[in-house]
Scaffold this active site. Structure first.
Site, short mmCIF file in Angstrom:
data_model
loop_
_atom_site.label_atom_id
_atom_site.label_comp_id
_atom_site.label_asym_id
_atom_site.label_seq_id
_atom_site.Cartn_x
_atom_site.Cartn_y
_atom_site.Cartn_z
CG HIS A 1 -7.34 1.63 16.21
ND1 HIS A 1 -6.80 2.68 16.94
CD2 HIS A 1 -7.29 2.02 14.91
CE1 HIS A 1 -6.45 3.65 16.10
NE2 HIS A 1 -6.75 3.28 14.87
NE ARG B 1 -4.38 10.02 16.48
CZ ARG B 1 -4.89 9.18 15.60
NH1 ARG B 1 -5.63 8.16 16.00
NH2 ARG B 1 -4.66 9.34 14.32
N GLY C 1 0.85 -1.19 0.00
CA GLY C 1 0.00 0.00 0.00
C GLY C 1 0.88 1.23 0.00
#
Ligand code: NAD
Length: 307
Positions: free
Chosen positions: A174, A150, A8
């Protein structure tokens, strides 16, 4: 030198390639289904090597032959979220893609260590395990490290202290039911519960849970990739350099935290053998209940899989 394949060549794949190149982690093969894109991004990245000072090769390709003999494989192929979408909305299309790319890549790299990134990641790691047949130590997802990162940023911004001194751990799936653990979040060893009010911590926990969605809403055309790419880079580095970093990531559970037969985020020691150990924390009843709820979400997603 390690051989690293990144499947990808979109936002996360290209960013991960750049992070791995800057860390000089090995030879990198970037592969995508679209002709020209991996070749173009690989060439662009090689042309920045003289300025960024990396001395490794990056090859862009559409041919799985080029990926043969990879030590580490990162799967980022698939669709990303747009505003209003949950990660689960990507499940069926991405499951088909993950099945296909796993079968393609595992044929030439049967002993690789695989890191799955595509969403919903806990479920996609399950799909990749099914079609790669890799032992549980050699396959994992990337999620908890990103969610923890985060959380760390929000803590650092709130207290106006260096990111370097802030640590945090987020477990679970997640998604919105992830499990941030504020009592294990610290600033130079001091629990944040000593430094920040309960209301503010609650607000940061909620922001962490919705962290991916906040970026999707801002970007409008896709999802986050700088922090995800940096997170994958740390995981690849810990494996390639055998540095035994402790990171939260979706791991195959066989009774740890009272859960089994799913991938879900738990603290793992990453080294040259992949997941070398899962660390089991003593959770409070409330935290365990939260983990169980998270696990229900993963089980439901797996049960609805069509591949
Ligand atoms: P993107 O759209 O920028 O890139 C995806 C790439 O996959 C495209 O280049 C596309 O051509 C390629 N692709 C599609 N089908 C393929 C196939 N069969 N073989 C090879 N390549 C194929 O998306 P992105 O922003 O890079 O995100 C990639 C995935 O990672 C998404 O599913 C996203 O939800 C997920 N993601 C996960 C996390 C996490 O924390 N686990 C974080 C960010 C993004």
């Amino acid at each position: 030198m390690a051989k690293i394949t990144i499947v990808g060549a979109g936002n996360v794949g290209a960013t991960t390639t750049r992070v791995c190149a800057e860390k000089q982690l090995g030879e990198i093969v970037l592969i995508d289904i679209i002709e020209g894109v991996p070749q173009g991004k690989a060439l662009d990245l090689m042309e920045s090597a003289p300025l960024q000072y990396y001395d490794i090769n990056i090859k862009g390709t559409n041919d799985y032959k080029d990926t043969e003999g990879s030590d580490v494989v990162v799967l980022t192929a698939g669709l990303a979220r747009k505003p209003g979408m949950s990660r689960e909305d990507l499940r069926d299309k991405n499951a088909d893609i993950i099945k296909m790319v796993t079968e393609n890549v595992i044929a030439g790299s049967p002993n690789c260590i695989m890191i799955v990134v595509s969403n919903p990641v806990d479920t996609m790691t399950f799909v990749a395990k099914k079609y790669s047949n890799l032992p549980k130590e050699r396959i994992m997802g990337m999620a908890g490290l990103l969610d923890s990162t985060r959380f760390r940023h929000f803590i650092s911004a709130e207290l106006d202290v260096s990111h370097e001194d802030v640590d945090a751990m987020v477990l679970g799936l997640h998604g919105d039911d992830m499990v941030p653990l504020p009592r294990y979040a610290t600033v130079s060893g001091i629990s944040i519960t000593e430094l920040i009010s309960a209301d503010k911590i609650d607000a940061m926990v909620e922001r962490t849970k919705k962290g991916g969605g906040e970026i999707v809403a801002l970007l409008k055309t896709g999802s986050a990739y700088y922090a995800p790419g940096a997170s994958v880079g740390v995981m690849v580095e810990s494996i390639v350099r055998d540095s035994k970093r402790v990171v939260s990531c979706p791991a195959w559970l066989e009774g740890e935290y009272g859960l089994k037969d799913i991938f879900m985020g738990v603290p793992c020691v990453l080294g040259k053998n992949g997941i070398e150990r899962i660390l089991e924390l003593k959770l409070t009843d409330e935290e365990q209940a939260h983990m169980n709820k998270s696990a229900e979400g993963v089980k439901k997603s797996i049960a609805e899989l069509k591949v």
